[in-house]
Design a protein around this motif. Structure first.
Motif, PDB file in Angstrom:
ATOM      1  N   GLU A   1       8.103  15.818  -7.999  1.00 31.54           N
ATOM      2  CA  GLU A   1       9.436  16.171  -7.505  1.00 31.54           C
ATOM      3  C   GLU A   1       9.486  17.580  -6.922  1.00 31.54           C
ATOM      4  N   LYS A   2       8.503  18.423  -7.272  1.00 28.44           N
ATOM      5  CA  LYS A   2       8.436  19.785  -6.743  1.00 28.44           C
ATOM      6  C   LYS A   2       7.585  19.846  -5.474  1.00 28.44           C
ATOM      7  N   ASP A   3       7.204  18.691  -4.934  1.00 26.24           N
ATOM      8  CA  ASP A   3       6.363  18.573  -3.742  1.00 26.24           C
ATOM      9  C   ASP A   3       4.940  19.075  -3.983  1.00 26.24           C
ATOM     10  N   VAL A   4       4.509  19.103  -5.234  1.00 30.40           N
ATOM     11  CA  VAL A   4       3.131  19.469  -5.558  1.00 30.40           C
ATOM     12  C   VAL A   4       2.255  18.237  -5.337  1.00 30.40           C
ATOM     13  N   PRO A   5       1.242  18.338  -4.483  1.00 39.17           N
ATOM     14  CA  PRO A   5       0.338  17.202  -4.280  1.00 39.17           C
ATOM     15  C   PRO A   5      -0.396  16.865  -5.589  1.00 39.17           C
TER      16      PRO A   5
ATOM     17  N   MET B   1       0.846  -1.182   0.000  1.00 41.50           N
ATOM     18  CA  MET B   1       0.000   0.000   0.000  1.00 41.50           C
ATOM     19  C   MET B   1       0.888   1.241   0.000  1.00 41.50           C
ATOM     20  N   ASN B   2       0.529   2.183  -0.816  1.00 38.10           N
ATOM     21  CA  ASN B   2       1.260   3.443  -0.864  1.00 38.10           C
ATOM     22  C   ASN B   2       1.134   4.143   0.482  1.00 38.10           C
ATOM     23  N   THR B   3       2.230   4.680   0.973  1.00 39.25           N
ATOM     24  CA  THR B   3       2.205   5.369   2.255  1.00 39.25           C
ATOM     25  C   THR B   3       1.875   6.833   2.025  1.00 39.25           C
ATOM     26  N   GLN B   4       0.846   7.292   2.679  1.00 36.09           N
ATOM     27  CA  GLN B   4       0.488   8.706   2.565  1.00 36.09           C
ATOM     28  C   GLN B   4       1.254   9.495   3.604  1.00 36.09           C
ATOM     29  N   LYS B   5       1.444  10.784   3.310  1.00 33.39           N
ATOM     30  CA  LYS B   5       2.154  11.632   4.259  1.00 33.39           C
ATOM     31  C   LYS B   5       1.320  12.868   4.550  1.00 33.39           C
ATOM     32  N   GLN B   6       1.574  13.456   5.682  1.00 36.45           N
ATOM     33  CA  GLN B   6       0.862  14.671   6.059  1.00 36.45           C
ATOM     34  C   GLN B   6       1.420  15.850   5.276  1.00 36.45           C
ATOM     35  N   PRO B   7       0.536  16.724   4.778  1.00 34.91           N
ATOM     36  CA  PRO B   7       1.019  17.863   3.998  1.00 34.91           C
ATOM     37  C   PRO B   7       1.698  18.910   4.878  1.00 34.91           C
ATOM     38  N   THR B   8       2.678  19.582   4.296  1.00 38.21           N
ATOM     39  CA  THR B   8       3.262  20.741   4.959  1.00 38.21           C
ATOM     40  C   THR B   8       2.249  21.878   4.854  1.00 38.21           C
ATOM     41  N   GLU B   9       2.504  22.983   5.536  1.00 42.92           N
ATOM     42  CA  GLU B   9       1.602  24.144   5.432  1.00 42.92           C
ATOM     43  C   GLU B   9       1.540  24.650   3.993  1.00 42.92           C
ATOM     44  N   VAL B  10       2.680  24.662   3.308  1.00 44.05           N
ATOM     45  CA  VAL B  10       2.722  25.101   1.904  1.00 44.05           C
ATOM     46  C   VAL B  10       1.883  24.158   1.047  1.00 44.05           C
ATOM     47  N   GLN B  11       2.026  22.863   1.259  1.00 46.11           N
ATOM     48  CA  GLN B  11       1.241  21.895   0.497  1.00 46.11           C
ATOM     49  C   GLN B  11      -0.247  22.009   0.820  1.00 46.11           C
ATOM     50  N   LEU B  12      -0.565  22.241   2.070  1.00 46.10           N
ATOM     51  CA  LEU B  12      -1.969  22.395   2.451  1.00 46.10           C
ATOM     52  C   LEU B  12      -2.585  23.593   1.728  1.00 46.10           C
ATOM     53  N   GLU B  13      -1.850  24.660   1.600  1.00 49.96           N
ATOM     54  CA  GLU B  13      -2.340  25.823   0.858  1.00 49.96           C
ATOM     55  C   GLU B  13      -2.496  25.478  -0.624  1.00 49.96           C
ATOM     56  N   MET B  14      -1.554  24.707  -1.170  1.00 56.86           N
ATOM     57  CA  MET B  14      -1.677  24.258  -2.569  1.00 56.86           C
ATOM     58  C   MET B  14      -2.950  23.423  -2.744  1.00 56.86           C
ATOM     59  N   ILE B  15      -3.202  22.536  -1.798  1.00 58.84           N
ATOM     60  CA  ILE B  15      -4.386  21.676  -1.868  1.00 58.84           C
ATOM     61  C   ILE B  15      -5.650  22.527  -1.838  1.00 58.84           C
TER      62      ILE B  15
ATOM     63  N   LYS C   1       4.394  14.235 -17.785  1.00 58.47           N
ATOM     64  CA  LYS C   1       4.123  15.626 -17.427  1.00 58.47           C
ATOM     65  C   LYS C   1       4.067  15.867 -15.915  1.00 58.47           C
ATOM     66  N   LEU C   2       4.103  14.827 -15.130  1.00 52.69           N
ATOM     67  CA  LEU C   2       3.855  14.958 -13.688  1.00 52.69           C
ATOM     68  C   LEU C   2       4.810  15.922 -12.992  1.00 52.69           C
ATOM     69  N   ASN C   3       6.073  15.892 -13.344  1.00 52.38           N
ATOM     70  CA  ASN C   3       7.031  16.756 -12.651  1.00 52.38           C
ATOM     71  C   ASN C   3       6.999  18.208 -13.146  1.00 52.38           C
ATOM     72  N   ASP C   4       6.252  18.462 -14.217  1.00 52.68           N
ATOM     73  CA  ASP C   4       6.090  19.822 -14.716  1.00 52.68           C
ATOM     74  C   ASP C   4       4.882  20.524 -14.081  1.00 52.68           C
ATOM     75  N   LEU C   5       4.065  19.779 -13.363  1.00 54.21           N
ATOM     76  CA  LEU C   5       2.847  20.343 -12.804  1.00 54.21           C
ATOM     77  C   LEU C   5       3.150  21.269 -11.627  1.00 54.21           C
ATOM     78  N   ASN C   6       2.471  22.394 -11.601  1.00 48.55           N
ATOM     79  CA  ASN C   6       2.680  23.368 -10.528  1.00 48.55           C
ATOM     80  C   ASN C   6       1.500  23.469  -9.582  1.00 48.55           C
ATOM     81  N   ILE C   7       0.343  23.026  -9.994  1.00 40.12           N
ATOM     82  CA  ILE C   7      -0.816  23.062  -9.102  1.00 40.12           C
ATOM     83  C   ILE C   7      -1.859  22.042  -9.542  1.00 40.12           C
TER      84      ILE C   7
END
Length: 175
Positions: free
Chosen positions: A34-38, A1-15, A169-175
Motif C-alpha cells: 500500500e506504500k508503493d514499495v515493490p 495473470m497478474n498485471t505488472q506495472k512499470q516502476p516510477t523513478e522513486v520505485q526504481l531507486e527502491m529496487i 506484514k506486507l504493508n509495514d515493509l519499507n524496503i
C-alpha cells in the motif's frame, strides 16, 4: 495473470536499494504494498541469452530476511515432509507448479519462444517449476515460492502466511 506495472523513478531507486545493484531483466513490478514499495518483480525469461531462474523475483529486503529466517530454521525440510504425508497439500502444490510452468510459457512472446528453442532451453520452460526445480514434490527456495504466491497465489504461500504471518506484514515493509 497478474498485471505488472512499470516502476516510477522513486520505485526504481527502491529496487536498486533492495537488490544492491541495477536491476537486470526486469519486466516490471508484479506486486507492491500500500506504500508503493515493490515486493515482487516480474522478470524476463532470458537475460543475455541465459534463462532467468524465475518469473517472479522477491525484491523486498525485509521480506527476504523474514523468509531467510524461516528457511534457516529448517522449514523447507519440514514442508517437504508435509507434502509427502498430506496428499491434498501435495496435489495443490503440484497444481501450483504446473500453473507456474504454464503461466511462465504463456508470458513469452513468439520471438522469445523461438529464441528459447534456438538456444536449446525449451525443457527449462516446459518441465521445470518454481525456482527451476525439476522434482515438483520438493521445494528449492521459499523466496521464489513466496514471490509466486504474492503474484498468483499458492498453497505453500498460504501455509507461510498462516504459520508465520508474512501476509500481515506486507504493508509495514519499507524496503
Amino acid at each position: 495473470m497478474n498485471t505488472q506495472k512499470q516502476p516510477t523513478e522513486v520505485q526504481l531507486e527502491m529496487i536498486r536499494q533492495q537488490l544492491g545493484r541495477e536491476p537486470q531483466g526486469m519486466v516490471g513490478i508484479a506486486v507492491e504494498n500500500e506504500k508503493d514499495v515493490p515486493l515482487v518483480l516480474q522478470m524476463e525469461l532470458l537475460v543475455n541469452d541465459k534463462p532467468f531462474p524465475t518469473l517472479y523475483w522477491l525484491s523486498s529486503k525485509d521480506l527476504y530476511q523474514a523468509i531467510a529466517e524461516i528457511e534457516t530454521a529448517g522449514v523447507v525440510k519440514l514442508l517437504e515432509e508435509e507434502l509427502m504425508s498430506e496428499p491434498e497439500l501435495l496435489e495443490k502444490h503440484l497444481a501450483d507448479q504446473q500453473r507456474y510452468v504454464d503461466l511462465r510459457w504463456a508470458s513469452a512472446t513468439d520471438q522469445q519462444k523461438q529464441r528459447i528453442e534456438e538456444l536449446g532451453f525449451l525443457p527449462l520452460y516446459t518441465k521445470y517449476g518454481i525456482g527451476g526445480i525439476s522434482q515438483w514434490d520438493k521445494i528449492r527456495c521459499l523466496h521464489m515460492n513466496y514471490a509466486y504466491h504474492l503474484a498468483q497465489g499458492s498453497a505453500l504461500g498460504e501455509l507461510l502466511d498462516q504459520r508465520y504471518g508474512l501476509g500481515l506484514k506486507l504493508n509495514d515493509l519499507n524496503i
